[in-house]
Each structure stands twice: as C-alpha cells, then as structure tokens.
Design an enzyme around this catalytic site. Structure first.
Site, PDB file in Angstrom:
ATOM      1  N   GLU A   1       0.769  -1.305  -0.027  1.00 53.14           N
ATOM      2  CA  GLU A   1       0.164   0.064  -0.033  1.00 53.14           C
ATOM      3  C   GLU A   1       0.891   1.421  -0.091  1.00 53.14           C
ATOM      4  OE1 GLU A   1      -0.399  -2.455   1.993  1.00 53.14           O
ATOM      5  OE2 GLU A   1      -2.201  -3.452   1.614  1.00 53.14           O
TER       6      GLU A   1
ATOM      7  N   PRO B   1      13.073 -11.306  -1.263  1.00 52.53           N
ATOM      8  CA  PRO B   1      11.741 -11.768  -0.429  1.00 52.53           C
ATOM      9  C   PRO B   1      11.135 -10.393  -0.356  1.00 52.53           C
ATOM     10  CG  PRO B   1      14.126 -12.258   0.625  1.00 52.53           C
ATOM     11  CD  PRO B   1      14.500 -11.380  -0.493  1.00 52.53           C
TER      12      PRO B   1
ATOM     13  N   MET C   1      15.976  -2.066   1.714  1.00 52.69           N
ATOM     14  CA  MET C   1      14.555  -1.479   1.641  1.00 52.69           C
ATOM     15  C   MET C   1      14.601  -0.620   0.533  1.00 52.69           C
ATOM     16  SD  MET C   1      12.450  -3.314   3.431  1.00 52.69           S
ATOM     17  CE  MET C   1      11.276  -1.966   3.572  1.00 52.69           C
ATOM     18  N   GLY C   2      13.524  -0.293  -0.218  1.00 48.63           N
ATOM     19  CA  GLY C   2      13.214   0.605  -1.036  1.00 48.63           C
ATOM     20  C   GLY C   2      14.078   0.626  -2.383  1.00 48.63           C
ATOM     21  N   GLU C   3      14.474  -0.704  -2.766  1.00 46.85           N
ATOM     22  CA  GLU C   3      15.140  -0.687  -3.953  1.00 46.85           C
ATOM     23  C   GLU C   3      14.753  -1.521  -4.859  1.00 46.85           C
ATOM     24  OE1 GLU C   3      19.850   0.565  -2.861  1.00 46.85           O
ATOM     25  OE2 GLU C   3      19.454  -1.626  -2.521  1.00 46.85           O
TER      26      GLU C   3
ATOM     27  N   ASN D   1       2.408  -6.627  -7.663  1.00 50.91           N
ATOM     28  CA  ASN D   1       2.346  -5.715  -8.741  1.00 50.91           C
ATOM     29  C   ASN D   1       3.161  -5.868  -9.972  1.00 50.91           C
ATOM     30  OD1 ASN D   1       1.793  -3.538 -10.387  1.00 50.91           O
ATOM     31  ND2 ASN D   1       2.866  -2.034  -8.925  1.00 50.91           N
ATOM     32  N   PRO D   2       2.652  -6.245 -10.972  1.00 50.07           N
ATOM     33  CA  PRO D   2       3.480  -6.342 -12.245  1.00 50.07           C
ATOM     34  C   PRO D   2       3.899  -5.274 -12.771  1.00 50.07           C
ATOM     35  CG  PRO D   2       1.413  -6.867 -12.815  1.00 50.07           C
ATOM     36  CD  PRO D   2       1.296  -6.426 -11.406  1.00 50.07           C
ATOM     37  N   LEU D   3       3.465  -4.195 -12.721  1.00 50.20           N
ATOM     38  CA  LEU D   3       3.783  -2.949 -13.660  1.00 50.20           C
ATOM     39  C   LEU D   3       5.315  -2.208 -13.217  1.00 50.20           C
ATOM     40  CD1 LEU D   3      -0.032  -1.124 -12.614  1.00 50.20           C
ATOM     41  CD2 LEU D   3       0.833  -2.707 -14.712  1.00 50.20           C
ATOM     42  N   GLU D   4       5.770  -2.601 -12.232  1.00 53.82           N
ATOM     43  CA  GLU D   4       6.863  -1.880 -11.798  1.00 53.82           C
ATOM     44  C   GLU D   4       8.019  -2.522 -12.810  1.00 53.82           C
ATOM     45  OE1 GLU D   4       6.969  -1.053  -7.154  1.00 53.82           O
ATOM     46  OE2 GLU D   4       6.730  -3.264  -7.880  1.00 53.82           O
TER      47      GLU D   4
END
Length: 427
Positions: free
Chosen positions: A62, A270, A311-313, A337-340
């Site tokens: 989210e 993961p 994190m965040g990468e 989400n496959p859009l990334e």
C-alpha cells in the site's frame, strides 16, 4: 449498535492481540518497538501542523501504491503537512526509505475509540485518505463526527473480503454513509462495493494509480551505475517479492539454468525483511555462491545469487535485470504488482495465483503481456530459458506489457481531481 458490539469484541480481544504482537516480535523484534503508538500515545514525538493530510497505508504494498499520490500532493499542496501511518514495521521502513523527513510517520492505533480519539487530537487532519482496502468503523465514525472527510483511494475489494462483508451487509449502511468517497481501482471492485450497499453517487472508478509509475532521472542514473558494477555482460533475472514456499522453487530452477548458462545471475528479493535471514540460510544450505545487497559487496565471476535484503530498492533491482518473475503467485498469496518491471519494458513471468490484481492480469493476459507458469521448478525454468534464448520473445512480451501500462495511465490525475474539493476547502 453494531459498532458497539464490534468495539466490545475488540476490547475483549486485546490480550490476544497483544499476544499476537508478542509472537510477531519473536521473528521481528521491531513489532515490540513503539507499542504505545498502537494505543494513540506519542510521548515526545513531534506532532504535525494541524489541517494537513492524513494518509494510511497498511504495509509495503500500500505504501508503494500511495507513493505517486504523495509525491504529487507534496508538489501541488506544499503548504499542507502529510502524516503517513502504517501498521507494519516493514511499511514504516518503506515510508522512511522513500520519503525521509518530508512526511510525519506514526503507527495507526488499533481501532478503539479512546485510541483513535487521541490520534485525531494529535494529528488534527483536514482529510483522511486510506489506501486500497482498510475499513475501520471507529476511525470512520470519529472522523465523521469532526467533519473530516474519509476517502478510500485506489480502492480494491477481493472476492473473499466482499463475501465476508456480505454477511454483515445490513450493518454496514451507517458506516457507508460516513465515507465521503470511494475511488475504486477497477470495475470489479467498484461493483463489489455497490453490491454491499455503498451509494453509487459517491463511488467512482478512477483506475489503478499503480499505472502512473515514474522512472525518474535519478533512478535511471542509479540503474546505469549499478549495472556497470554488477552486470559484467552477464544475463540477470530477478525473482521479486517472494514468499515462503517460493524460494525453493526458484532456486531449483536457477540451479538447472546454471547448468546451461553458467554466468546467469539471480537477484532474489524476499517480500518481507523478516525473511531475509531465512532465505540467506536457505542459500547456504543449497550451497549457492551468493552475496547480500546490504553489505554493498560487489559480485564476482563466481557469484550465482544476489540476495536483495535492502529496503526501497526494488525498482532499482528491476532496472538492471533482463527478465522478471513477480512473486506471491506460485503460492496462494494472490501475486504482486507486475507494473513495476513493465515500466522498463521487461518481460514478466508470474504464477497462476494472481487474484490480488484481477483487472491488471486480465488485460496483460489478453495481449500476451505476461507469461504465466505453473507452480513447479520445471515450468519456471522453461519460461526463463525460452526468454534467455530469444531476444525477440523478450522484446515482444515486454512491449506488450508496457503498452498496457501506458494505455491505463491517468488514474492519479482522476483521483487528484476528486480530492481537490476536500484539499482546498476552508475549515
């Protein structure tokens, strides 16, 4: 009356909830931290300026969904503070990694009247935006009493959740009347909300803001830099957002692929940080040569796997890869989400369990913009091998998925247009 019984049950269950948090903290000690925030106590924490925007995103997924919205709100309404709440430590870490000190972050309290009362007094927002699926009756009620609009943005409702809510449909009408706006991400979710009794005049289908991805210049520079350090002319495939039960399948596939492509590199990421060490132990057990991203060690010619334990990468990891497998789909978790990866025109492989994103995967399957496989190592190996062997197949799959991404952009602007009256109202 229904909310009274709901609150009473929640109070009775507090010892069990605390025990559950204690059990979670055995695997992830961070659950023990900031426990007072779960009950609306903030100690010496800085409170945000009043009349700002309060955004809640339960966990990592989210938070990712909310990111383009928050970025645009910061740009369009720089005078409004943003308070970001989450439930999980992983969500908290993602907020900090993505936004730093540009937002205020706290845990959202448990949905108890006294906890919510303290929280609202502390934050004093002019608008509450909840991402995707969160319905908290006491939060909604207390915001309504204070004339603070409650909006569900990028709303989705799974078949399972709709079935559960359907059992108490008669008791939901008061809560529905207190929700200012639901901006659903697809027609399927919109119809489910309407079936449960949410007023159609307050229900809008805006589309999924996850389509409004932004691969900015800074990200592209980081990708180029890391690609130079890591790739060394090696093909790379990424298995992203993996869950328990998937890593074994992925590693078995990778072992078989290494027999044919000895220089193939796997990025294994993961979904949850509490599994980083578990997956590292699995890599040791299976005798893979691997490094951990968190150590900043560079791969050499013997490195077979890079464990993405930072994190965040994730977008950075996608950006340097050639083929992507999106996890949570080989097991019955519902996929991610496959859009990334599609933002990089990358060919995407997924399992069959993608019920969390029915509309996205329906469109991708229709145009052959995603490759679905069964939940076996052999099936995954064959899919990766087929793409490694054919640049044409990689480009065709990646381009088809990218077209779906581009054709469905615009949801963010539609959402912002709906939020504008709430953001610009004088209180």
């Amino acid at each position: 009356m229904w909310r009274f019984f709901y609150t009473s049950l929640l109070l009775i269950c507090q010892p069990l909830i605390l025990c559950f948090i204690g059990l979670l903290s055995v695997k992830s000690p961070r659950y023990r931290q900031r426990l007072a925030e779960r009950y609306g106590f903030y100690g010496n924490a800085s409170c945000p300026p009043p009349q700002g925007i309060f955004i809640h995103a339960a966990s990592v997924g989210e938070v990712i969904a909310a990111t383009p919205l928050v970025r645009q709100l910061q740009q369009d309404y720089p005078h409004l503070s943003i308070t970001f709440t989450t439930f999980t430590p992983t969500g908290s870490e993602r907020v900090k990694a993505t936004f730093g000190d540009s937002v205020f972050h706290y845990y959202l309290p448990l949905d108890l009247p006294f906890s919510i009362h303290r929280f609202i007094n502390f934050v004093q927002p002019k608008l509450c935006i909840v991402m995707e699926t969160e319905l908290w009756p006491n939060l909604i009620h207390q915001l309504f009493l204070r004339n603070i609009p409650f909006v569900i943005a990028n709303a989705r409702l799974s078949a399972r959740s709709a079935h559960r809510y359907g059992k108490i449909k008669a008791h939901l009408q008061t809560m529905w009347s207190q929700i200012s706006l639901i901006a659903a991400q697809d027609n399927i979710s919109g119809k489910r909300y309407a079936t449960l009794g949410y007023p159609k005049e307050k229900l809008n289908i805006t589309g999924n803001i996850k389509y409004d991805l932004n691969t900015n210049d800074e990200l592209l520079r980081k990708i180029d830099s890391l690609r130079t350090l890591w790739k060394q002319d090696r093909p790379i495939w990424i298995a992203a957002s993996t869950h328990n039960g998937e890593d074994e399948i992925i590693l078995k596939s990778h072992r078989a692929l290494l027999a044919k492509y000895p220089n193939l590199l796997l990025l294994l990421v993961p979904r949850h940080p509490e599994r980083f060490n578990v997956v590292a132990d699995l890599l040791k057990k299976e005798k893979f040569q691997f490094i951990r991203r968190s150590t900043n060690e560079l791969p050499n010619e013997n490195t077979q796997v890079i464990l993405g334990d930072s994190m965040g990468e994730l977008m950075l990891m996608y950006g340097i890869s050639d083929i992507a497998f999106v996890g949570g789909s080989l097991v019955k978790h519902g996929g991610h989400n496959p859009l990334e990866p599609l933002a990089f025109k990358m060919p995407v492989i997924t399992g069959k369990h993608t019920f969390n994103f029915p509309e996205i995967f329906r469109m991708l399957v229709e145009v052959q913009g995603v490759l679905e496989v069964n939940s076996t190592a052999d099936a995954l190996e064959r899919a990766v091998e087929a793409l490694l062997n054919s640049k044409e197949s990689r480009e065709r799959l990646g381009n088809a998925g990218y077209e779906v991404l581009m054709e469905n952009r615009g949801a963010l602007q539609r959402l912002l247009d709906l939020l504008k009256p709430y953001l610009e109202r004088n209180v």
